[in-house]
Design a protein around this motif. Sequence first.
Motif, PDB file in Angstrom:
ATOM      1  N   LYS A  16      38.544  24.162   3.647  1.00 51.37           N
ATOM      2  CA  LYS A  16      37.606  25.235   3.987  1.00 51.37           C
ATOM      3  C   LYS A  16      36.717  24.786   5.142  1.00 51.37           C
ATOM      4  CE  LYS A  16      34.323  23.508   0.540  1.00 51.37           C
ATOM      5  NZ  LYS A  16      33.534  23.833  -0.666  1.00 51.37           N
ATOM      6  N   THR A  17      35.899  25.687   5.627  1.00 52.14           N
ATOM      7  CA  THR A  17      34.943  25.315   6.663  1.00 52.14           C
ATOM      8  C   THR A  17      33.932  24.339   6.083  1.00 52.14           C
ATOM      9  OG1 THR A  17      33.524  27.192   6.101  1.00 52.14           O
ATOM     10  CG2 THR A  17      35.131  27.517   7.862  1.00 52.14           C
ATOM     11  N   LEU A  18      33.361  23.513   6.927  1.00 56.70           N
ATOM     12  CA  LEU A  18      32.396  22.514   6.494  1.00 56.70           C
ATOM     13  C   LEU A  18      31.067  22.763   7.209  1.00 56.70           C
ATOM     14  CD1 LEU A  18      34.689  19.346   6.642  1.00 56.70           C
ATOM     15  CD2 LEU A  18      34.188  20.792   4.662  1.00 56.70           C
ATOM     16  N   PRO A  19      29.954  22.514   6.546  1.00 54.96           N
ATOM     17  CA  PRO A  19      28.644  22.879   7.104  1.00 54.96           C
ATOM     18  C   PRO A  19      28.040  21.829   8.044  1.00 54.96           C
ATOM     19  CG  PRO A  19      28.352  22.056   4.884  1.00 54.96           C
ATOM     20  CD  PRO A  19      29.845  22.043   5.151  1.00 54.96           C
ATOM     21  N   TYR A  20      28.879  21.138   8.787  1.00 51.45           N
ATOM     22  CA  TYR A  20      28.399  20.114   9.711  1.00 51.45           C
ATOM     23  C   TYR A  20      29.501  19.864  10.741  1.00 51.45           C
ATOM     24  CZ  TYR A  20      30.804  17.804   5.828  1.00 51.45           C
ATOM     25  OH  TYR A  20      31.691  17.488   4.838  1.00 51.45           O
ATOM     26  N   PRO A  21      29.203  19.192  11.831  1.00 48.41           N
ATOM     27  CA  PRO A  21      30.243  18.896  12.821  1.00 48.41           C
ATOM     28  C   PRO A  21      31.297  17.952  12.235  1.00 48.41           C
ATOM     29  CG  PRO A  21      28.031  18.588  13.739  1.00 48.41           C
ATOM     30  CD  PRO A  21      27.869  18.728  12.270  1.00 48.41           C
TER      31      PRO A  21
END
Length: 494
Positions: A317-322
Amino acid sequence: MKKALFLITVLFSVQMFSQAIYEDERYVPETDPLVLKNLEQWQGKKFGLLMHWGTYSQWGIVESWSICPEDYGWCERKKGSNPGNYTEYVKEYEGLKKTFNPTKFDPSKWAKAAKAAGMKYMVFTTKHHDGFTMFDSKYTDYKVTDKECPFSTNPKADILKEVFTAFRNENISTGAYFSKPDWHNENYWDPYFPPFDRNVNYDPSLYPEKWQKYVDFTHNQILEILTNYGKVDILWLDGGWVKKRDLQNIKENYAEKFAENESKNGFIKHRVVDQDPKMDELVIKARQKQPGLIVVDRAVHGKNQNYLTPENRVPEKTLPYPWESCITSGGGWSYTPDAKYLTGRQGIHMLIDVVAKGGNLLLNIAPSPEGEWQQDAYDLLTAYGDWMKVNSTAIYDTKPIAPYKEDNICMTQNKAGNVFLFYLAKEGENTIPSEIVVKSINPAKGTKITLLGSKKQLQWTKFAEGFKVTIPESLRNNLPCKEAWTLKIEAIKR
């Protein structure tokens, strides 16, 4: 009593492991404005090149790992004249310095291929765990420019300099991979003690002066790179076990190792050692040399890990950081004879998947002992390049848009509000279907939808939820690219 103590340890370890599995979700945001600016630009680059190269390429083995006395099948000693004798094996391995002579080394060819593929940045191994430096360091003689290395007389002997220059000439940003552990250095693996595993082979708290010498050596080598080799965009540090520990992260690390090895009777492969490389001090000195430097202290949670690096995997899934998935393109991280590379379809789909989830793809290619890439590596990059010529505007400087993926259709959006839908070719599919239905995106009324690579405006029909777009036969028979096709929606309902 022993059984009870073991049971308590097991229960504690499992409990700690259940907490530790979420470790990757911890991220400490950067505060330096220039670093933040550079980090945002880096996130827009999306596609990079990683290269593992060293004397180990001559044996076609897993980088430095066979000289590490750990019981893993993937780093078994199988080369050399006496792999059953550890001491003799290490001597022979380190003797590879005397035969390393990559006379076909031509980094300009690599850089041109990377640029044509659409790669915007690169990371090169300046030194792996074995300590052999691919640059002209004054702090060691275990290096490519030492007189005992036959390549030292070559005009391109300072390999790092040549690589950085070649890639900068193609306007590709440069990154320096550097190993914090150095198994050749006497202040990391002290010859008085046998090495036990990947860690320092003595207790730094009992020998603080020796450990400080090692810290100074590490800092000096990194600062050499940042001083003598021009503009460096990324400092990519490996060997995440070399870090300052407290009781809590020692417990967490133990729990992870216990869970990892419980199927093997709980045998712990390597110890947890407090070995502080004083990264806070180093980063301050590093950014004095290179303002705005992005630092990636891999697998060490804290402010010196500006982005995270899932290894050989793409997050679900998408991650909340670079973040950046670093993935092998063929064989292993280092040179593998007769390596089997990703197909163009596999590679392109992987890039799309990573970008749709908000990450970057750092693709590893390993040079041979002679200093060449295998032809299949060039073929893979050619496939990327052909596809990127048509679709790169849907890759660079884009961000995720929910739900990120619907069936075999991935999604991105740009700052202008355009939304891109990537139709990933299914098994046996060589053309885009005549009709595509998307339920999770609603185009704005009267908006224009096109296929990248074609100027023809496509007809679409609004549904209560989503829409259907029709691809005419003439376009389906003359598609602008292979493997995946991108629909551009000018605007959607917000």
